[in-house]
Design a protein around this motif. Structure first.
Motif, PDB file in Angstrom:
ATOM      1  N   GLY A 183       0.795  -1.220   0.000  1.00 15.92           N
ATOM      2  CA  GLY A 183       0.000   0.000   0.000  1.00 15.92           C
ATOM      3  C   GLY A 183       0.826   1.267   0.000  1.00 15.92           C
ATOM      4  O   GLY A 183       0.373   2.309  -0.465  1.00 15.92           O
ATOM      5  N   VAL A 184       2.051   1.175   0.530  1.00 11.02           N
ATOM      6  CA  VAL A 184       2.865   2.380   0.658  1.00 11.02           C
ATOM      7  C   VAL A 184       4.328   2.045   0.396  1.00 11.02           C
ATOM      8  O   VAL A 184       4.814   0.987   0.803  1.00 11.02           O
ATOM      9  CB  VAL A 184       2.690   3.037   2.049  1.00 11.02           C
ATOM     10  CG1 VAL A 184       3.103   2.104   3.162  1.00 11.02           C
ATOM     11  CG2 VAL A 184       3.451   4.352   2.146  1.00 11.02           C
ATOM     12  N   VAL A 185       5.000   2.922  -0.297  1.00 15.57           N
ATOM     13  CA  VAL A 185       6.432   2.807  -0.551  1.00 15.57           C
ATOM     14  C   VAL A 185       7.135   3.885   0.262  1.00 15.57           C
ATOM     15  O   VAL A 185       6.767   5.062   0.204  1.00 15.57           O
ATOM     16  CB  VAL A 185       6.755   2.980  -2.049  1.00 15.57           C
ATOM     17  CG1 VAL A 185       8.269   3.035  -2.275  1.00 15.57           C
ATOM     18  CG2 VAL A 185       6.129   1.841  -2.854  1.00 15.57           C
ATOM     19  N   VAL A 186       8.133   3.478   1.030  1.00 17.87           N
ATOM     20  CA  VAL A 186       8.910   4.406   1.851  1.00 17.87           C
ATOM     21  C   VAL A 186      10.281   4.581   1.218  1.00 17.87           C
ATOM     22  O   VAL A 186      11.054   3.628   1.106  1.00 17.87           O
ATOM     23  CB  VAL A 186       9.051   3.888   3.294  1.00 17.87           C
ATOM     24  CG1 VAL A 186       9.957   4.811   4.106  1.00 17.87           C
ATOM     25  CG2 VAL A 186       7.682   3.770   3.956  1.00 17.87           C
ATOM     26  N   ASP A 187      10.575   5.798   0.794  1.00 17.48           N
ATOM     27  CA  ASP A 187      11.844   6.109   0.130  1.00 17.48           C
ATOM     28  C   ASP A 187      12.786   6.785   1.114  1.00 17.48           C
ATOM     29  O   ASP A 187      12.528   7.898   1.577  1.00 17.48           O
ATOM     30  CB  ASP A 187      11.597   7.033  -1.059  1.00 17.48           C
ATOM     31  CG  ASP A 187      12.868   7.731  -1.523  1.00 17.48           C
ATOM     32  OD1 ASP A 187      13.916   7.056  -1.587  1.00 17.48           O
ATOM     33  OD2 ASP A 187      12.819   8.946  -1.808  1.00 17.48           O
ATOM     34  N   THR A 188      13.891   6.115   1.442  1.00 19.87           N
ATOM     35  CA  THR A 188      14.917   6.725   2.296  1.00 19.87           C
ATOM     36  C   THR A 188      16.278   6.661   1.603  1.00 19.87           C
ATOM     37  O   THR A 188      17.315   6.581   2.256  1.00 19.87           O
ATOM     38  CB  THR A 188      14.991   6.034   3.669  1.00 19.87           C
ATOM     39  OG1 THR A 188      15.301   4.638   3.488  1.00 19.87           O
ATOM     40  CG2 THR A 188      13.672   6.164   4.418  1.00 19.87           C
ATOM     41  N   THR A 189      16.267   6.662   0.278  1.00 17.94           N
ATOM     42  CA  THR A 189      17.511   6.588  -0.478  1.00 17.94           C
ATOM     43  C   THR A 189      18.287   7.897  -0.330  1.00 17.94           C
ATOM     44  O   THR A 189      17.700   8.961  -0.114  1.00 17.94           O
ATOM     45  CB  THR A 189      17.228   6.339  -1.964  1.00 17.94           C
ATOM     46  OG1 THR A 189      16.357   7.368  -2.456  1.00 17.94           O
ATOM     47  CG2 THR A 189      16.568   4.989  -2.168  1.00 17.94           C
ATOM     48  N   PRO A 190      19.629   7.844  -0.464  1.00 11.74           N
ATOM     49  CA  PRO A 190      20.416   9.087  -0.502  1.00 11.74           C
ATOM     50  C   PRO A 190      19.958   9.930  -1.679  1.00 11.74           C
ATOM     51  O   PRO A 190      19.440   9.403  -2.670  1.00 11.74           O
ATOM     52  CB  PRO A 190      21.854   8.596  -0.698  1.00 11.74           C
ATOM     53  CG  PRO A 190      21.850   7.170  -0.283  1.00 11.74           C
ATOM     54  CD  PRO A 190      20.481   6.644  -0.611  1.00 11.74           C
ATOM     55  N   THR A 191      20.159  11.247  -1.576  1.00 11.28           N
ATOM     56  CA  THR A 191      19.588  12.100  -2.620  1.00 11.28           C
ATOM     57  C   THR A 191      20.612  13.047  -3.219  1.00 11.28           C
ATOM     58  O   THR A 191      21.557  13.468  -2.557  1.00 11.28           O
ATOM     59  CB  THR A 191      18.407  12.917  -2.065  1.00 11.28           C
ATOM     60  OG1 THR A 191      17.707  13.540  -3.132  1.00 11.28           O
ATOM     61  CG2 THR A 191      18.872  13.978  -1.077  1.00 11.28           C
ATOM     62  N   ASN A 192      20.394  13.371  -4.473  1.00 10.14           N
ATOM     63  CA  ASN A 192      21.168  14.378  -5.174  1.00 10.14           C
ATOM     64  C   ASN A 192      20.308  15.638  -5.242  1.00 10.14           C
ATOM     65  O   ASN A 192      19.210  15.607  -5.800  1.00 10.14           O
ATOM     66  CB  ASN A 192      21.521  13.882  -6.582  1.00 10.14           C
ATOM     67  CG  ASN A 192      22.371  14.858  -7.357  1.00 10.14           C
ATOM     68  OD1 ASN A 192      21.997  15.997  -7.552  1.00 10.14           O
ATOM     69  ND2 ASN A 192      23.533  14.395  -7.798  1.00 10.14           N
ATOM     70  N   LEU A 193      20.800  16.732  -4.679  1.00  8.75           N
ATOM     71  CA  LEU A 193      19.994  17.945  -4.604  1.00  8.75           C
ATOM     72  C   LEU A 193      19.803  18.617  -5.953  1.00  8.75           C
ATOM     73  O   LEU A 193      18.922  19.468  -6.102  1.00  8.75           O
ATOM     74  CB  LEU A 193      20.627  18.933  -3.617  1.00  8.75           C
ATOM     75  CG  LEU A 193      20.687  18.471  -2.159  1.00  8.75           C
ATOM     76  CD1 LEU A 193      21.327  19.543  -1.292  1.00  8.75           C
ATOM     77  CD2 LEU A 193      19.304  18.119  -1.630  1.00  8.75           C
ATOM     78  N   VAL A 194      20.602  18.249  -6.938  1.00  8.04           N
ATOM     79  CA  VAL A 194      20.468  18.836  -8.269  1.00  8.04           C
ATOM     80  C   VAL A 194      19.443  18.075  -9.102  1.00  8.04           C
ATOM     81  O   VAL A 194      18.572  18.666  -9.744  1.00  8.04           O
ATOM     82  CB  VAL A 194      21.825  18.875  -8.998  1.00  8.04           C
ATOM     83  CG1 VAL A 194      21.657  19.402 -10.427  1.00  8.04           C
ATOM     84  CG2 VAL A 194      22.823  19.731  -8.229  1.00  8.04           C
ATOM     85  N   THR A 195      19.520  16.736  -9.068  1.00  5.76           N
ATOM     86  CA  THR A 195      18.636  15.914  -9.911  1.00  5.76           C
ATOM     87  C   THR A 195      17.451  15.326  -9.154  1.00  5.76           C
ATOM     88  O   THR A 195      16.467  14.907  -9.760  1.00  5.76           O
ATOM     89  CB  THR A 195      19.429  14.754 -10.529  1.00  5.76           C
ATOM     90  OG1 THR A 195      19.872  13.870  -9.470  1.00  5.76           O
ATOM     91  CG2 THR A 195      20.645  15.271 -11.283  1.00  5.76           C
ATOM     92  N   GLY A 196      17.566  15.237  -7.824  1.00  7.54           N
ATOM     93  CA  GLY A 196      16.521  14.582  -7.041  1.00  7.54           C
ATOM     94  C   GLY A 196      16.581  13.074  -7.081  1.00  7.54           C
ATOM     95  O   GLY A 196      15.729  12.396  -6.488  1.00  7.54           O
ATOM     96  N   GLU A 197      17.562  12.527  -7.766  1.00  9.55           N
ATOM     97  CA  GLU A 197      17.666  11.077  -7.917  1.00  9.55           C
ATOM     98  C   GLU A 197      18.481  10.451  -6.772  1.00  9.55           C
ATOM     99  O   GLU A 197      19.244  11.125  -6.114  1.00  9.55           O
ATOM    100  CB  GLU A 197      18.310  10.746  -9.263  1.00  9.55           C
ATOM    101  CG  GLU A 197      17.529  11.228 -10.469  1.00  9.55           C
ATOM    102  CD  GLU A 197      16.161  10.583 -10.636  1.00  9.55           C
ATOM    103  OE1 GLU A 197      15.843   9.622  -9.902  1.00  9.55           O
ATOM    104  OE2 GLU A 197      15.402  11.035 -11.495  1.00  9.55           O
ATOM    105  N   PRO A 198      18.255   9.133  -6.539  1.00  7.31           N
ATOM    106  CA  PRO A 198      17.374   8.216  -7.268  1.00  7.31           C
ATOM    107  C   PRO A 198      15.915   8.256  -6.808  1.00  7.31           C
ATOM    108  O   PRO A 198      15.056   7.621  -7.400  1.00  7.31           O
ATOM    109  CB  PRO A 198      17.977   6.848  -6.956  1.00  7.31           C
ATOM    110  CG  PRO A 198      18.519   7.012  -5.574  1.00  7.31           C
ATOM    111  CD  PRO A 198      19.052   8.424  -5.508  1.00  7.31           C
TER     112      PRO A 198
END
Length: 349
Positions: free
Chosen positions: A90-105
């Motif tokens: 029902g829910v996906v929890v995203d705690t991946t490291p982030t790139n402040l320029v691209t927002g990825e992954p």
């Protein structure tokens, strides 16, 4: 009611959430009528584990503590596509490291999850900074929620406080100590360390990265000022619109001079609407000692909302930590449960 959860990323934040769920599962059932079931954990370095009936989180955490991986866990593997297609999730929890320029992954993951009809909770600042209006519109069009309480002050309630608990108030000005690393450095400088030694100590304690520029140059705080402007003040702005100055030029003499005049230097993220124009900035400011943010010391965060109905409201709390940020994820999860009208049962103290 059971609601399946997929954790994408299993670093400190997701582990903190897993520990809270393990410790408080019976309480969550009793108080909210809600049974959190983690069906999948997706990582880049440790692989993916999946169990349609629910993973044994105690076994997962024990295996990670003892072996550094999931090898002691009885579970299957699965692709992310298979997980997102599973109606039990029902829910996906995203705690991946982030790139402040691209927002990825996280950005691509959040788009995929929303299009799969999953609610999304994220602690990542990048997707909020890069594509918040798009993601909110996408979530609305698919009838799901996208929440990100942990992106501002980690575990300390800040977005939900402003948007829900203070509903009906007009927020006209926000000032915040939103980066615990720089606040720790400035606090230690007040105790006599020079900037270089205070930074080295922060790195040794794990508050600052090997490359500390994201913190000391004000980038992290600037993204959070952008989030404040976009989410709380209701005016989407680009990161480039936030005037930014870090603390690397603040000297021990500057700190001592401010104290001698009854003031304290803090790196303050500030968003204010003046004559109809929104201004957002991050800079080291000299605050009077009676200012609500002046007494916030160490690796601690705080935010002051200037409102019409309540005047100034300040909240102070941790800006990092496993379970502290895991609590932000849990708060968003329970908010989605409430919003979607699921069976909560009677809440008791």
């Amino acid at each position: 009611m059971e609601w399946g959860i997929a954790l994408v990323g299993f670093g400190n934040v997701a582990q903190g959430l897993a520990r809270i769920i393990t410790r408080k599962k019976d309480d969550l059932i009793r108080r909210y009528g809600f049974v959190p079931v983690v069906n999948a954990i997706v990582t880049g370095s440790k692989g993916t584990i999946w169990d349609p009936s629910g993973l044994d989180l105690e076994a997962v955490l024990r295996s990670l503590d003892e072996r550094g991986d999931f090898s002691a866990v009885s579970a299957s593997s699965a692709s992310l596509d298979r997980i997102l297609d599973d109606p039990r999730i029902g829910v996906v929890v995203d705690t991946t490291p982030t790139n402040l320029v691209t927002g990825e992954p996280g950005l691509s993951l959040i788009r995929r999850a929303i299009r799969s009809g999953k609610h999304v909770i994220s602690s990542s600042k990048g997707p909020v900074s890069v594509a918040l209006p798009e993601l909110m519109a996408l979530a609305a069009s698919h009838g799901v929620a996208y929440r990100f309480e942990g992106a501002l002050l980690s575990g300390t309630p800040s977005i939900n406080l402003a948007m829900e608990a203070m509903a009906g108030c007009d927020v006209v000005k926000v000032q915040g100590i939103v980066n615990g690393t720089t606040n720790y450095i400035l606090s230690r400088m007040e105790e006599g360390l020079n900037y270089s030694d205070a930074l080295t100590e922060a790195q040794e304690l794990g508050y600052a990265e090997t490359d500390p520029s994201g913190d000391v140059d004000g980038w992290d705080a600037a993204v959070k000022a952008q989030i404040i402007a976009t989410v709380i003040m209701g005016e989407p702005i680009a990161l480039s619109q936030v005037k930014r100055e870090g603390i690397s030029k603040v000297s021990l003499e500057d700190v001592r001079s401010a104290l001698s005049r009854g003031k304290r230097i803090k790196l303050v993220a500030q968003v204010e609407r003046k004559d109809g124009v929104l201004e957002a900035s991050v800079a080291p400011l000299e605050l009077p000692l009676d200012h609500p943010l002046a007494g916030v010391m160490g690796a601690t965060n705080a935010i002051t909302y200037g409102t019409d109905n309540l005047r100034d409201v300040t909240i102070v709390g941790p800006g990092a930590g496993r379970e502290e940020t895991g609590q932000a994820i849990l708060a968003d999860l329970l908010a989605i449960v409430r919003e979607r009208g699921l069976n909560l049962g009677r809440r008791t103290a």
